[in-house]
Motif scaffolding. Structure first.
Motif, short mmCIF file in Angstrom:
data_model
loop_
_atom_site.label_atom_id
_atom_site.label_comp_id
_atom_site.label_asym_id
_atom_site.label_seq_id
_atom_site.Cartn_x
_atom_site.Cartn_y
_atom_site.Cartn_z
N ILE A 140 24.38 -16.79 51.98
CA ILE A 140 25.75 -16.74 52.51
C ILE A 140 25.88 -17.73 53.68
CG2 ILE A 140 27.45 -15.31 53.70
CD1 ILE A 140 26.46 -12.94 52.11
N ILE A 154 33.36 -22.76 46.60
CA ILE A 154 32.26 -22.06 47.28
C ILE A 154 32.11 -20.66 46.72
CG2 ILE A 154 32.59 -23.31 49.45
CD1 ILE A 154 33.80 -20.65 50.56
N TYR A 155 32.96 -20.31 45.77
CA TYR A 155 32.98 -18.92 45.29
C TYR A 155 31.96 -18.67 44.18
CZ TYR A 155 37.42 -19.25 47.79
OH TYR A 155 38.38 -19.48 48.73
N TYR A 156 31.51 -19.72 43.55
CA TYR A 156 30.48 -19.58 42.51
C TYR A 156 29.38 -20.57 42.79
CZ TYR A 156 34.02 -16.85 40.19
OH TYR A 156 34.97 -15.90 39.92
N SER A 171 28.09 -15.16 42.30
CA SER A 171 29.38 -15.37 42.96
C SER A 171 29.29 -14.90 44.40
CB SER A 171 30.48 -14.60 42.23
OG SER A 171 30.39 -13.21 42.54
N LEU A 172 30.20 -15.42 45.21
CA LEU A 172 30.23 -15.05 46.62
C LEU A 172 30.49 -13.55 46.76
CD1 LEU A 172 30.07 -15.89 49.50
CD2 LEU A 172 32.43 -16.72 49.38
N ARG A 173 31.30 -13.04 45.85
CA ARG A 173 31.61 -11.60 45.90
C ARG A 173 30.35 -10.78 45.65
NH1 ARG A 173 36.91 -8.57 43.28
NH2 ARG A 173 36.48 -6.53 44.22
N LEU A 175 27.33 -11.72 46.32
CA LEU A 175 26.48 -11.84 47.50
C LEU A 175 26.97 -10.90 48.61
CD1 LEU A 175 26.08 -15.73 47.55
CD2 LEU A 175 24.28 -14.06 47.08
N PHE A 176 28.29 -10.84 48.77
CA PHE A 176 28.84 -9.93 49.79
C PHE A 176 28.48 -8.49 49.50
CE2 PHE A 176 30.49 -13.01 52.19
CZ PHE A 176 31.86 -13.20 52.31
N ARG B 144 35.04 -8.29 53.47
CA ARG B 144 33.73 -7.84 52.98
C ARG B 144 33.73 -6.35 52.64
NH1 ARG B 144 28.52 -11.05 55.11
NH2 ARG B 144 27.67 -9.78 53.42
N THR B 147 34.83 -5.73 49.11
CA THR B 147 34.03 -6.35 48.04
C THR B 147 33.82 -5.44 46.84
OG1 THR B 147 32.86 -7.72 49.63
CG2 THR B 147 31.80 -7.38 47.50
N ILE B 154 38.65 -11.37 45.93
CA ILE B 154 38.51 -11.37 47.39
C ILE B 154 38.67 -12.79 47.93
CG2 ILE B 154 36.92 -9.39 47.39
CD1 ILE B 154 34.68 -11.51 48.07
N TYR B 155 38.88 -13.74 47.04
CA TYR B 155 38.89 -15.14 47.47
C TYR B 155 40.26 -15.60 47.97
CZ TYR B 155 34.60 -14.89 44.70
OH TYR B 155 33.39 -14.53 44.18
N LEU B 172 39.51 -17.43 51.26
CA LEU B 172 38.27 -17.11 51.96
C LEU B 172 37.62 -18.40 52.48
CD1 LEU B 172 36.24 -15.04 52.81
CD2 LEU B 172 35.31 -15.02 50.50
N ARG B 173 37.77 -19.46 51.70
CA ARG B 173 37.19 -20.73 52.13
C ARG B 173 37.84 -21.22 53.42
NH1 ARG B 173 35.64 -25.86 48.23
NH2 ARG B 173 34.61 -27.08 49.87
#
Lengths: 444, 444
Positions: A140, A154-156, A171-173, A175-176, B144, B147, B154-155, B172-173
């Motif tokens: 992250i 940055i989401y994948y 995916s970022l989700r 990871l969160f 978060r 999530t 969530i993006y 989110l970015r």
């Protein structure tokens, strides 16, 4: 109320300079376009350029002077630049490539090596790479450092090994949502669940993969499972939209225009329509030959000719329905070549049923016409029977021809959409006349 | 090499139970489908159900017993459930709604109040809401916590005020890239740059907005700018794909099938084709009437009829090309109603040019035919001239009819795709015969 908000968006676009320019772009001359473009601020120009169709982008780019070309070539995303270059003359391509920084030139040329309608030609090589043994918190933190870079998303993120082989996606989700102490390898989608696009897969198929698995971005791999880039859904939407337009134009016997309708030059468009029109016309000449062959029958019972357009058109219309349905179903993957026999029997039944209904209409049109014997001669009853039977046969035949032709073309490695409506209609016209007069000959 | 990887994906799908079931689903009976579905684990079942077309989902759901219905109804996303309910019989809908928790029932019924092909019918009401005065760090922390909830994404997050009015969007970015101490209101896209979909906008137009602005998710607002839900791109892709299929079917004079080709029942499909086929057939009967009107001319020069199919088909073919091009261009927003005059002149020129080329072909076909005077009678030269002139007129007329009809239909608030190829061809057939024999009458 609602119309107000419909026009809210329009107003929003109108009062943005960019909106104004975009709306009128097709009607402006090349110098007018350049003038408007130069009047935009740097940020506006960047947004505006991105929103243009790549044909328009290339037109504009061609007019830039050397310095402007250098600036834009180095600012654009590699895949966008590659798309533009594929629309320019070779000398311009060489000149532009020479203006690029070395590593950029290598990347862009690599992208250009792919045909523009396969994965390699659609992908973007800017994505986030992770190592499998990274802790989630590390990952992250790393992703956050990439926020302001040029990565497409940055989401994948893509987990690769030291040899660039793709191991998984996370995916970022995900990871969160991870628990403390987990590693990327614990979370990543891999193995059987990992969906990756081979770099030579054609865009229509890629669209189907996106659609079936409801993805917004997918990794592209070469034949050794090494990661080459990513394809985002907006790229594939454009591509699928183009493919569909191409299909629809082919079904109407038009060679693919490859550009918006009003943007295609007059002679270019006419040329692309004339080709098939002439071919079909020559094919259609066989109807004249067929009718000359039956002129004895025509001379004997002139009333027969009265119904020729009616009969042959019913074959053409039912054939058009069948071929269009099958072509679209093939394109969407709803039907495969192995389904051809199943389709054959459905269409056979359908054609028989519809032919029967229309045949009855045809029969009644003649038999019950007031003063039929005056209008159609003394054997109007037989004519009505001939017409009725012919229609049944021709509608059935048309349905079969229309539905089977796309399969045949696909088997012979042609685009099934070449079974255009006018093509099917021409086949039905010629064979329809033969069927009609053969039946007439038998019953008179 | 590449074929191997093409089949890698196929293999991947084959060896997943879900892949197997999906591939053969259309050919299975209802009880077989239920059996396979019940054999899946909970997670597999959930994934699998999501990947089904909503028609298939509804079929399956109908077969569930009360407890299973209750479980699934409460687990499914509101918009997915609303889609299924719109395909069920009223008693089933009532039963299912009664099994929902109260707040869920309210939300689902609200979604069902929208027609399924407008924004309200496509949107999802599960999204992340932020307040404008939140600090960026707060916002990220809040995101978060969401999530593992049911939010669609969530993006992208939506900034609303106390009255649910949409103030802005922030990704989110963008939050990640913020400087210390910034607030959500500093970063959010708002005002003129904010793109929002009115809840009654139809899906084809929504697709164009997504496409033009290259978005993956967009907010839906009511007429007071209050936020109602979000539409994600996979929903709109399905919708646009369906709209396109519907267009293509209409252009072939087929009433929209609303389901995959092999999934439509035999009689249902035949009924949807028979409708237009009969209407066109009755229209086409006018050709017989027209030819009876000219029977004096036919009796006098029988050779004239030999070329009827050739002449009327050239009108139908060029008309088909024109109408399909215009219909597609209208659907993609490349052409608007205000462009009709411009299109008119392009098509006029195109039709004249193509008609001239084909007319020459037609002329030569007769004039230079070996033993023409034997085949076509002593005035074959005049016939060749008649045919040539007729073709020019008919192709030009066909092109104009084909291109203008979609505009006319759109102005009368019909779907321009109703200007189907067979419809245009029928108009050209009837008028073509009148033109042909009128010219013949004039020149003989």
């Amino acid at each position: 109320m609602t119309n107000e908000f419909h026009s809210e968006i329009e107003k929003t676009m109108q009062f943005t300079k960019i909106g104004i320019a975009l709306k009128d772009w097709p009607s402006l001359s090349e110098s007018q376009r350049l003038e408007i473009f130069n009047s935009l601020s740097e940020e506006e120009a960047s947004d505006f350029f991105d929103s243009l169709d790549s044909n328009y982008q290339a037109d504009l780019f061609e007019q830039f002077d050397r310095d402007l070309k250098r600036r834009w070539a180095n600012d654009l995303a590699y895949d966008d630049l590659a798309d533009i270059l594929q629309l320019l003359e070779p000398e311009q391509v060489e000149e532009t490539l020479s203006l690029l920084a070395k590593h950029a030139r290598i990347e862009v040329m690599a992208l250009m090596a792919y045909a523009e309608d396969v994965a390699g030609g659609l992908m973007n090589s800017n994505y986030i790479r992770l190592r499998a043994n990274m802790y989630v918190e590390e990952a992250i933190r790393y992703i956050r450092t990439q926020t302001l870079s040029n990565v497409e998303t940055i989401y994948y993120t893509y987990v690769i090994d030291a040899t660039q082989k793709l191991l998984g996606v996370v995916s970022l989700r995900e990871l969160f949502g991870a628990r403390d102490g987990q590693k990327v390898s614990d979370l990543m989608t891999s193995g059987d669940d990992l969906i990756a696009i081979p770099d030579n897969m054609d865009q229509e198929e890629i669209g189907r993969v996106f659609s079936r698995f409801e993805q917004v971005v997918l990794p592209v791999i070469d034949d050794e499972f090494r990661m080459k880039g990513i394809i985002t859904i907006d790229d594939i939407i454009k591509a699928v939209e183009e493919e569909t337009t191409e299909d629809m134009q082919k079904i109407a016997a038009v060679e693919s225009l490859d550009a918006p309708y009003l943007e295609v030059g007059f002679f270019e468009m006419t040329k692309k329509r004339l080709g098939w029109l002439v071919i079909l016309f020559i094919g259609q000449m066989l109807t004249a030959t067929a009718m000359t062959h039956f002129e004895a029958a025509i001379a004997h019972t002139v009333a027969l000719v009265t119904f020729i357009p009616l009969i042959i058109s019913s074959g053409g219309n039912s054939g058009a329905q069948a071929s269009t349905l099958v072509i679209r179903a093939l394109a969407l993957g709803e039907v495969k070549n192995s389904d051809s026999l199943r389709v054959f029997f459905r269409e056979l039944g359908s054609g028989l049923f519809m032919g029967f209904i229309l045949g009855i209409f045809g029969f009644m049109r003649i038999y019950f016409w007031p003063h039929a014997n005056e209008a159609y001669g003394v054997n109007f009853a037989q004519i009505s029977l001939i017409v009725g039977c012919s229609i049944i046969c021709i509608v059935m035949w048309g349905t079969l021809v229309g539905s089977m032709l796309p399969f045949l073309l696909k088997k012979l490695r042609f685009d099934p959409a070449t079974a255009s409506t006018p093509f099917v209609a021409t086949i039905c016209d010629v064979t329809g006349i033969i069927i009609y007069f053969s039946i007439a000959h038998a019953l008179l």
